[in-house]
Design a protein around this motif. Structure first.
Motif, mmCIF file in Angstrom:
data_model
loop_
_atom_site.group_PDB
_atom_site.id
_atom_site.type_symbol
_atom_site.label_atom_id
_atom_site.label_comp_id
_atom_site.label_asym_id
_atom_site.label_seq_id
_atom_site.Cartn_x
_atom_site.Cartn_y
_atom_site.Cartn_z
ATOM 1 N N LEU A 196 -7.464 -7.224 -15.978
ATOM 2 C CA LEU A 196 -6.766 -6.044 -15.470
ATOM 3 C C LEU A 196 -5.330 -6.395 -15.103
ATOM 4 C CD1 LEU A 196 -9.436 -4.493 -13.047
ATOM 5 C CD2 LEU A 196 -9.008 -3.908 -15.451
ATOM 6 N N ASN A 197 -4.415 -5.448 -15.292
ATOM 7 C CA ASN A 197 -3.047 -5.679 -14.824
ATOM 8 C C ASN A 197 -2.979 -5.502 -13.307
ATOM 9 O OD1 ASN A 197 -2.785 -2.870 -14.279
ATOM 10 N ND2 ASN A 197 -2.038 -2.468 -16.360
ATOM 11 N N ALA A 198 -1.815 -5.760 -12.741
ATOM 12 C CA ALA A 198 -1.664 -5.719 -11.291
ATOM 13 C C ALA A 198 -2.013 -4.349 -10.732
ATOM 14 C CB ALA A 198 -0.232 -6.104 -10.903
ATOM 15 N N LEU A 199 -1.543 -3.306 -11.395
ATOM 16 C CA LEU A 199 -1.797 -1.942 -10.935
ATOM 17 C C LEU A 199 -3.296 -1.657 -10.864
ATOM 18 C CD1 LEU A 199 -0.596 0.844 -10.207
ATOM 19 C CD2 LEU A 199 -0.644 1.387 -12.647
ATOM 20 N N ASP A 200 -4.015 -2.005 -11.911
ATOM 21 C CA ASP A 200 -5.445 -1.707 -11.943
ATOM 22 C C ASP A 200 -6.234 -2.621 -11.001
ATOM 23 O OD1 ASP A 200 -5.148 0.369 -13.729
ATOM 24 O OD2 ASP A 200 -5.367 -0.915 -15.491
ATOM 25 N N ASN A 201 -5.761 -3.857 -10.785
ATOM 26 C CA ASN A 201 -6.401 -4.724 -9.803
ATOM 27 C C ASN A 201 -6.375 -4.095 -8.413
ATOM 28 O OD1 ASN A 201 -7.488 -7.643 -10.151
ATOM 29 N ND2 ASN A 201 -5.871 -7.507 -11.709
ATOM 30 N N VAL A 202 -5.279 -3.431 -8.075
ATOM 31 C CA VAL A 202 -5.136 -2.823 -6.751
ATOM 32 C C VAL A 202 -5.855 -1.476 -6.680
ATOM 33 C CG1 VAL A 202 -3.479 -1.950 -5.042
ATOM 34 C CG2 VAL A 202 -2.965 -4.033 -6.342
ATOM 35 N N ALA A 203 -5.853 -0.726 -7.788
ATOM 36 C CA ALA A 203 -6.403 0.639 -7.778
ATOM 37 C C ALA A 203 -7.918 0.677 -7.908
ATOM 38 C CB ALA A 203 -5.771 1.455 -8.904
ATOM 39 N N LEU A 204 -8.539 -0.399 -8.387
ATOM 40 C CA LEU A 204 -9.959 -0.351 -8.722
ATOM 41 C C LEU A 204 -10.846 -0.058 -7.514
ATOM 42 C CD1 LEU A 204 -12.164 -0.725 -10.860
ATOM 43 C CD2 LEU A 204 -12.171 -3.168 -10.285
ATOM 44 N N ALA A 205 -10.721 -0.848 -6.452
ATOM 45 C CA ALA A 205 -11.617 -0.689 -5.302
ATOM 46 C C ALA A 205 -11.460 0.666 -4.607
ATOM 47 C CB ALA A 205 -11.425 -1.828 -4.314
ATOM 48 N N PRO A 206 -10.241 1.176 -4.404
ATOM 49 C CA PRO A 206 -10.151 2.515 -3.806
ATOM 50 C C PRO A 206 -10.880 3.600 -4.606
ATOM 51 C CG PRO A 206 -8.040 1.411 -3.664
ATOM 52 C CD PRO A 206 -8.923 0.537 -4.513
#
Length: 251
Positions: A96-106
């Motif tokens: 995953l890119n940085a954006l998706d790494n951060v957005a996944l759990a929320p």
């Protein structure tokens, strides 16, 4: 005294016959920064992992907002949402890119829509100074950038307390300052933090309290100017002397 946000009472942790924690106490007020220092192998990381149930204490209690969260039947995933953690190693998803790494759990845990979660992620990546790297994958980023993405990922869950386990120890020296700068900014915002670190300068600057651990015990605790500037225990003095010597050894 006000109820602390996070509290540990008499924590013990055994791995078979090995006693790693031997009755550790902690009180963290809202907006407070507690820094835990001590030699490698003294139980610091295990202590942090017990605070958000990555390890279950053998004995003792962990409380969040006055509620025991370490007992049987407690939802560990809910606890980890409220007591977030940033690790030595970044543990980003490599695909995953940085954006998706951060957005996944929320999306998965908080139930946010993909659009809202990604919008939130963009803001957090900007906040930690890597907004321009949101489409980069972990292998395309420096260690400092990866750790700041990991911090953004932890913040995305809106935890009450954020735990840091030696967040700069895996970084090349040139990237340490970037991560510490990000952590300084979080301190200024009033984020409640428990930080395990060997960065004594950071501890002196930001800590409300410092705990010195050795052999599974809290040997000394107090204000940073007391524990780091005028330590009362010989074990603390020896540790600080060794750290100072290592930091000044010529390479």
């Amino acid at each position: 005294m006000n109820t602390p946000v996070l509290e540990a009472r008499g924590l013990y942790k055994h791995f078979g016959a090995l006693e790693v924690l031997r009755g550790v106490d902690l009180r963290v007020a809202k907006g407070e920064v507690v820094v835990v220092v001590g030699p490698s192998g003294c139980g610091k990381s295990t202590f942090l992992r017990c605070l958000n149930l990555l390890e279950r204490p053998t004995a003792g209690e962990v409380l969040l907002d006055g509620e025991v969260i370490s007992g049987p039947g407690v939802d560990a995933n809910r606890v980890r949402q409220q007591v977030g953690m940033v690790f030595q190693r970044f543990h980003l998803f490599p695909h995953l890119n940085a954006l998706d790494n951060v957005a996944l759990a929320p999306q998965r845990v908080l139930g946010l829509s993909a659009e809202v979660a990604r919008e939130k992620a963009v803001g957090l990546l900007e906040k930690v100074g890597v907004g321009s790297r949101q489409l980069a994958h972990p292998q395309e980023m420096s260690g400092g950038e990866q750790q700041r993405v990991a911090i953004a990922r932890a913040l995305a869950m809106e935890p009450e307390v954020l735990l840091f386990d030696e967040p700069t120890s895996s970084l090349d020296p040139e990237w340490v300052g970037e991560v510490l700068k990000t952590m300084h900014a979080l301190v200024e915002e009033g984020v409640t933090m428990v930080v395990v670190t060997h960065e004594m300068g950071f501890a002196r600057e930001v800590a409300d309290a410092v705990l010195f651990m050795d052999q599974g015990l809290v040997v000394e605790r107090g204000r940073p100017e007391e524990v780091l500037g005028r330590p009362q225990h010989e074990r603390t003095r020896l540790f600080l002397k060794r750290i100072l010597r290592e930091n000044h050894d010529p390479q």
